[in-house]
Design a protein around this motif. Sequence first.
Motif, PDB file in Angstrom:
ATOM      1  N   THR A  49       0.859  -1.123  -0.014  1.00  9.67           N
ATOM      2  CA  THR A  49       0.022   0.085  -0.114  1.00  9.67           C
ATOM      3  C   THR A  49       0.765   1.152   0.143  1.00  9.67           C
ATOM      4  O   THR A  49       2.100   1.108   0.234  1.00  9.67           O
ATOM      5  N   SER A  50       0.096   2.439  -0.148  1.00  7.71           N
ATOM      6  CA  SER A  50       1.027   3.640  -0.117  1.00  7.71           C
ATOM      7  C   SER A  50       1.600   3.825   1.235  1.00  7.71           C
ATOM      8  O   SER A  50       2.712   4.281   1.335  1.00  7.71           O
ATOM      9  N   GLU A  51       0.992   3.606   2.268  1.00  6.94           N
ATOM     10  CA  GLU A  51       1.512   3.778   3.437  1.00  6.94           C
ATOM     11  C   GLU A  51       2.627   2.698   3.751  1.00  6.94           C
ATOM     12  O   GLU A  51       3.468   3.214   4.509  1.00  6.94           O
ATOM     13  N   GLN A  52       2.509   1.558   3.342  1.00  2.00           N
ATOM     14  CA  GLN A  52       3.598   0.666   3.550  1.00  2.00           C
ATOM     15  C   GLN A  52       4.803   1.399   2.557  1.00  2.00           C
ATOM     16  O   GLN A  52       5.830   1.029   3.174  1.00  2.00           O
ATOM     17  N   LEU A  53       4.737   1.849   1.670  1.00  2.00           N
ATOM     18  CA  LEU A  53       5.759   2.254   0.662  1.00  2.00           C
ATOM     19  C   LEU A  53       6.417   3.746   1.536  1.00  2.00           C
ATOM     20  O   LEU A  53       7.730   3.589   1.523  1.00  2.00           O
ATOM     21  N   ARG A  54       5.538   4.327   2.170  1.00  2.00           N
ATOM     22  CA  ARG A  54       5.948   5.326   3.151  1.00  2.00           C
ATOM     23  C   ARG A  54       6.927   4.952   4.269  1.00  2.00           C
ATOM     24  O   ARG A  54       7.984   5.418   4.344  1.00  2.00           O
ATOM     25  N   GLN A  55       6.360   3.906   4.884  1.00  2.00           N
ATOM     26  CA  GLN A  55       6.960   3.336   5.937  1.00  2.00           C
ATOM     27  C   GLN A  55       8.184   3.008   5.436  1.00  2.00           C
ATOM     28  O   GLN A  55       9.586   2.929   6.199  1.00  2.00           O
ATOM     29  N   THR A  67      14.967  10.178   1.755  1.00  2.00           N
ATOM     30  CA  THR A  67      13.950  11.242   1.217  1.00  2.00           C
ATOM     31  C   THR A  67      13.219  10.580   0.240  1.00  2.00           C
ATOM     32  O   THR A  67      13.467   9.602  -0.525  1.00  2.00           O
ATOM     33  N   GLN A  68      11.927  11.219  -0.406  1.00  2.00           N
ATOM     34  CA  GLN A  68      11.376  10.733  -1.576  1.00  2.00           C
ATOM     35  C   GLN A  68      12.302  10.857  -2.764  1.00  2.00           C
ATOM     36  O   GLN A  68      12.249  10.073  -3.671  1.00  2.00           O
ATOM     37  N   GLU A  69      13.093  12.029  -2.981  1.00  8.81           N
ATOM     38  CA  GLU A  69      14.109  12.024  -3.968  1.00  8.81           C
ATOM     39  C   GLU A  69      15.129  10.815  -4.146  1.00  8.81           C
ATOM     40  O   GLU A  69      15.037  10.183  -5.036  1.00  8.81           O
ATOM     41  N   VAL A  72      10.684  11.605  -9.295  1.00  7.60           N
ATOM     42  CA  VAL A  72      10.149  12.227  -8.101  1.00  7.60           C
ATOM     43  C   VAL A  72       8.807  12.246  -7.942  1.00  7.60           C
ATOM     44  O   VAL A  72       7.966  11.792  -7.222  1.00  7.60           O
ATOM     45  N   ARG A  73       8.292  12.717  -9.089  1.00 12.70           N
ATOM     46  CA  ARG A  73       6.683  13.038  -9.184  1.00 12.70           C
ATOM     47  C   ARG A  73       6.154  11.990  -9.202  1.00 12.70           C
ATOM     48  O   ARG A  73       5.060  11.526  -8.457  1.00 12.70           O
ATOM     49  N   SER A  74       6.530  11.074  -9.834  1.00 11.94           N
ATOM     50  CA  SER A  74       5.875   9.654 -10.084  1.00 11.94           C
ATOM     51  C   SER A  74       6.037   8.858  -8.871  1.00 11.94           C
ATOM     52  O   SER A  74       4.965   8.225  -8.230  1.00 11.94           O
ATOM     53  N   TYR A  75       7.274   8.784  -8.006  1.00 14.39           N
ATOM     54  CA  TYR A  75       7.385   8.478  -6.774  1.00 14.39           C
ATOM     55  C   TYR A  75       6.149   9.060  -5.635  1.00 14.39           C
ATOM     56  O   TYR A  75       5.464   8.465  -4.949  1.00 14.39           O
ATOM     57  N   GLU A  76       6.179  10.324  -5.734  1.00 15.17           N
ATOM     58  CA  GLU A  76       5.069  11.131  -5.108  1.00 15.17           C
ATOM     59  C   GLU A  76       3.704  10.580  -5.109  1.00 15.17           C
ATOM     60  O   GLU A  76       2.945  10.266  -4.118  1.00 15.17           O
ATOM     61  N   TYR A  77       3.348  10.357  -6.311  1.00  8.74           N
ATOM     62  CA  TYR A  77       2.022   9.738  -6.863  1.00  8.74           C
ATOM     63  C   TYR A  77       1.857   8.230  -5.877  1.00  8.74           C
ATOM     64  O   TYR A  77       0.819   8.205  -5.669  1.00  8.74           O
ATOM     65  N   LEU A  78       2.943   7.580  -5.972  1.00  7.44           N
ATOM     66  CA  LEU A  78       2.962   6.100  -5.023  1.00  7.44           C
ATOM     67  C   LEU A  78       2.708   6.449  -3.797  1.00  7.44           C
ATOM     68  O   LEU A  78       1.580   5.579  -3.390  1.00  7.44           O
ATOM     69  N   ALA A 125      -2.266   8.068  -5.198  1.00  6.97           N
ATOM     70  CA  ALA A 125      -2.782   8.550  -6.550  1.00  6.97           C
ATOM     71  C   ALA A 125      -2.464   7.578  -7.900  1.00  6.97           C
ATOM     72  O   ALA A 125      -3.221   7.569  -8.562  1.00  6.97           O
ATOM     73  N   SER A 126      -1.349   6.955  -7.561  1.00  8.52           N
ATOM     74  CA  SER A 126      -1.044   5.831  -8.573  1.00  8.52           C
ATOM     75  C   SER A 126      -1.193   4.563  -7.775  1.00  8.52           C
ATOM     76  O   SER A 126      -0.561   4.333  -6.607  1.00  8.52           O
ATOM     77  N   THR A 127      -1.253   3.074  -8.450  1.00  3.14           N
ATOM     78  CA  THR A 127      -1.102   1.795  -7.930  1.00  3.14           C
ATOM     79  C   THR A 127       0.191   1.544  -7.848  1.00  3.14           C
ATOM     80  O   THR A 127       0.952   1.603  -8.851  1.00  3.14           O
ATOM     81  N   ILE A 128       0.685   0.921  -7.127  1.00  4.31           N
ATOM     82  CA  ILE A 128       1.939   0.373  -6.743  1.00  4.31           C
ATOM     83  C   ILE A 128       1.868  -1.034  -7.205  1.00  4.31           C
ATOM     84  O   ILE A 128       1.365  -1.848  -6.782  1.00  4.31           O
ATOM     85  N   LYS A 129       2.624  -1.132  -8.250  1.00  6.58           N
ATOM     86  CA  LYS A 129       2.857  -2.501  -8.926  1.00  6.58           C
ATOM     87  C   LYS A 129       3.953  -3.488  -8.157  1.00  6.58           C
ATOM     88  O   LYS A 129       4.439  -3.148  -7.510  1.00  6.58           O
ATOM     89  N   ARG A 130       3.464  -4.617  -8.398  1.00  7.22           N
ATOM     90  CA  ARG A 130       4.330  -5.942  -7.855  1.00  7.22           C
ATOM     91  C   ARG A 130       5.981  -5.600  -8.078  1.00  7.22           C
ATOM     92  O   ARG A 130       6.541  -5.973  -7.222  1.00  7.22           O
ATOM     93  N   GLU A 131       6.268  -5.088  -9.204  1.00  7.89           N
ATOM     94  CA  GLU A 131       7.462  -4.839  -9.513  1.00  7.89           C
ATOM     95  C   GLU A 131       8.286  -4.035  -8.426  1.00  7.89           C
ATOM     96  O   GLU A 131       9.299  -3.850  -8.031  1.00  7.89           O
TER      97      GLU A 131
END
Length: 60
Positions: free
Chosen positions: A2-8, A16-18, A28-34, A38-44
């Motif tokens: 999930t996006s929360e798991q990605l953030r953690q 940093t996000q960068e 960076v923008r693509s990562y911020e969306y994840l 706003a964007s789905t986190i793919k299995r890869e």
Amino acid sequence: MTSEQLRQWRRDMGWTQEEAARQLGRGVRSYEYLESGASTIKRETALACEALRRKENRLP
């Protein structure tokens, strides 16, 4: 992942996000969306996060 798991994951890595975006080969923008959900986190991407975590922690 999930996006929360990605953030953690990023926080656990101490990045940093960068830096997380760079390590994952994303813009960076693509990562911020994840992280925002706003964007789905793919299995890869989830697998790449796990590989980077293992590399950082030198886990098998």
